[in-house]
Design a protein around this motif. Structure first.
Motif, PDB file in Angstrom:
ATOM      1  N   SER A 263       0.870  -1.162   0.000  1.00 29.68           N
ATOM      2  CA  SER A 263       0.000   0.000   0.000  1.00 29.68           C
ATOM      3  C   SER A 263       0.912   1.218   0.000  1.00 29.68           C
ATOM      4  CB  SER A 263      -0.922   0.010   1.217  1.00 29.68           C
ATOM      5  OG  SER A 263      -1.816   1.101   1.150  1.00 29.68           O
ATOM      6  N   LEU A 264       1.132   1.785  -1.186  1.00 29.79           N
ATOM      7  CA  LEU A 264       2.159   2.800  -1.380  1.00 29.79           C
ATOM      8  C   LEU A 264       1.544   4.093  -1.905  1.00 29.79           C
ATOM      9  CD1 LEU A 264       4.704   0.491  -3.242  1.00 29.79           C
ATOM     10  CD2 LEU A 264       4.621   0.976  -0.799  1.00 29.79           C
ATOM     11  N   ASP A 265       2.111   5.209  -1.497  1.00 30.80           N
ATOM     12  CA  ASP A 265       1.636   6.525  -1.915  1.00 30.80           C
ATOM     13  C   ASP A 265       2.840   7.450  -2.002  1.00 30.80           C
ATOM     14  OD1 ASP A 265       0.432   9.000  -2.291  1.00 30.80           O
ATOM     15  OD2 ASP A 265      -1.175   8.622  -0.851  1.00 30.80           O
ATOM     16  N   SER A 266       3.049   8.056  -3.164  1.00 29.38           N
ATOM     17  CA  SER A 266       4.213   8.911  -3.358  1.00 29.38           C
ATOM     18  C   SER A 266       3.819  10.174  -4.094  1.00 29.38           C
ATOM     19  CB  SER A 266       5.289   8.169  -4.161  1.00 29.38           C
ATOM     20  OG  SER A 266       6.368   9.016  -4.482  1.00 29.38           O
ATOM     21  N   GLY A 267       4.230  11.310  -3.565  1.00 29.03           N
ATOM     22  CA  GLY A 267       4.047  12.589  -4.238  1.00 29.03           C
ATOM     23  C   GLY A 267       5.390  13.245  -4.454  1.00 29.03           C
ATOM     24  N   LEU A 268       5.710  13.583  -5.700  1.00 31.15           N
ATOM     25  CA  LEU A 268       7.044  14.072  -6.029  1.00 31.15           C
ATOM     26  C   LEU A 268       6.980  15.282  -6.951  1.00 31.15           C
ATOM     27  CD1 LEU A 268       8.708  10.629  -6.853  1.00 31.15           C
ATOM     28  CD2 LEU A 268       9.182  12.015  -4.826  1.00 31.15           C
ATOM     29  N   ASP A 269       7.850  16.253  -6.698  1.00 31.53           N
ATOM     30  CA  ASP A 269       8.139  17.300  -7.672  1.00 31.53           C
ATOM     31  C   ASP A 269       9.348  16.815  -8.463  1.00 31.53           C
ATOM     32  OD1 ASP A 269       8.914  19.482  -9.157  1.00 31.53           O
ATOM     33  OD2 ASP A 269       8.623  20.932  -7.550  1.00 31.53           O
ATOM     34  N   LEU A 270       9.137  16.484  -9.727  1.00 32.57           N
ATOM     35  CA  LEU A 270      10.175  15.853 -10.541  1.00 32.57           C
ATOM     36  C   LEU A 270      11.049  16.862 -11.280  1.00 32.57           C
ATOM     37  CD1 LEU A 270       7.995  12.981 -12.065  1.00 32.57           C
ATOM     38  CD2 LEU A 270       9.508  12.865 -10.082  1.00 32.57           C
TER      39      LEU A 270
END
Length: 393
Positions: A263-270
């Motif tokens: 159960s994974l959640d990732s928020g990124l500014d790339l």
């Protein structure tokens, strides 16, 4: 330590390539996705991304780029020309859109180019509008996409979304799910593991264990790569160089598989990561995105992506949304300002410009009116006080 988590995250990202394509040339954006995955891992980020979502958004940007800016984007995507990256497997839904500020007038040619992506151009750019769109087109799984307001210079957001809901071709039996240690870089933790024994497509390459798990209908599959201990960097480097060719020698064998539920959640500014991979002109004042509005005032700003993934006995649910934000180019640096601090007596004039009449004038000796000033303590009387006393007498 048995650092397996990144390999298992990686496997979920590789779920859209049938085995028959493993030895083929890399698809548009594939090398970018794998390079980004490697960089995120090396820089300590949570490496959960959607390569498709990012490549689709950058391809939409390339549609409006010209000259060296266009070539830079195409080189990053490793393609000869921008084109929609269509996905048609059952269980996968995709969407795209362009939200623009009312101060931006898009060229008809750019609007038509985005139609091939199924991307309507919608007026009304705001943080709330972007998040509403992402929520709607990911079934509520990406909410919110943006956690910070858009820059004041934002004029256009190129949005992509993808959602997946796929059942395993052979579901795992919940009776065979139980806890066992999972070894992270920081130490062992307990996790729920799925277990199954049977014929599976399996192989070895460079001391890595490889496995392919198909989803129902065989249109989608999950690829798993398990590096040896301390071998993640080598595995990511090989994946970047070879792509799915790593899996070309897998074959059906008897496998006893233990796979943790995820159960994974990732928020990124790339943005910074893309710059490290060679994107420099597109986000500079020398960028040429004149194909969007016929002007030369836009550059690529923040590129934000949020991704969620859940894996259990039944299958995999995942969603991702990406926003590539176009901003106005930086203005020239402002000149040094002259300091004027009205912290001593000054003159104030109020003038009607049409008649030239001065309506109000004052010598401001104190910023407070007499009524607001404290009573005098020096025994002296002001002129008004003396006048009041005279009247009383």
């Amino acid at each position: 330590m048995k650092r397996k988590l990144t390999a298992l995250i990686l496997s979920a990202l590789l779920a859209c390539c049938p085995l028959a394509l493993c030895a083929d040339a890399q698809t548009t954006g594939e090398a970018l996705g794998f390079s980004l995955l490697e960089q995120l891992y090396l820089q300590g980020e949570n490496p959960l991304i959607s390569p498709w979502g990012l490549a689709q958004a950058l391809s939409m940007a390339a549609e409006g780029a010209d000259g060296e800016t266009r070539q830079e984007l195409l080189s990053l995507l490793q393609t000869q020309a921008p084109a929609p990256l269509n996905v048609s497997a059952q269980g996968v839904t995709t969407a795209a859109a362009a939200l623009f500020d009312d101060s931006l007038i898009l060229l008809d040619s750019y609007v038509q180019a985005l139609q091939a992506y199924g991307a309507p151009c919608l007026e009304g750019l705001s943080m709330e509008a972007v998040n509403d769109w992402a929520r709607e087109h990911t079934g509520g799984r990406i909410d919110p996409l943006l956690t910070q307001p858009l820059p004041d210079t934002a004029r256009l957001a190129l949005l992509t979304a993808i959602a997946l809901e796929a059942d395993w071709a052979q579901p795992f039996d919940a009776a065979n799910t139980y806890e066992q240690p999972f070894y992270t870089a920081q130490g062992a933790v307990n996790a729920s593991f799925l277990h199954r024994t049977g014929q599976m497509e399996y192989g070895l390459a460079q001391d890595m264990q490889l496995l392919r798990l198909p989803y129902a209908g065989e249109e989608l599959a999950c690829y798993l790569i398990l590096p040896p201990e301390e071998g993640m960097e080598q595995a990511l480097s090989l994946l970047k160089a070879q792509g799915y060719q790593l899996f070309q020698d897998i074959e059906p064998v008897q496998v006893s598989l233990a796979l943790p539920k995820l159960s994974l959640d990732s928020g990124l500014d790339l943005s910074g990561h893309l710059a490290a991979l060679g994107l420099s002109l597109a986000n500079s004042n020398d960028a040429d995105f004149s194909g969007m509005d016929g002007d030369d005032g836009l550059k690529l700003g923040p590129v934000v992506q949020r991704t969620r993934l859940d894996l259990d006995e039944a299958g995999t649910q995942a969603a991702s949304a990406t926003a590539a934000v176009m901003v106005t180019k930086s203005a020239l640096p402002p000149q040094d300002a002259v300091n004027m601090t009205l912290d001593r007596p000054f003159i104030l004039l109020v003038r009607e410009e049409a008649s030239g009449q001065t309506l109000f004038a004052a010598c401001v000796l104190t910023p407070q009116s007499a009524a607001d000033q404290p009573a005098r303590q020096d025994g002296l009387q002001t002129a008004s006080e003396q006048a009041q006393e005279a009247n009383q007498e």
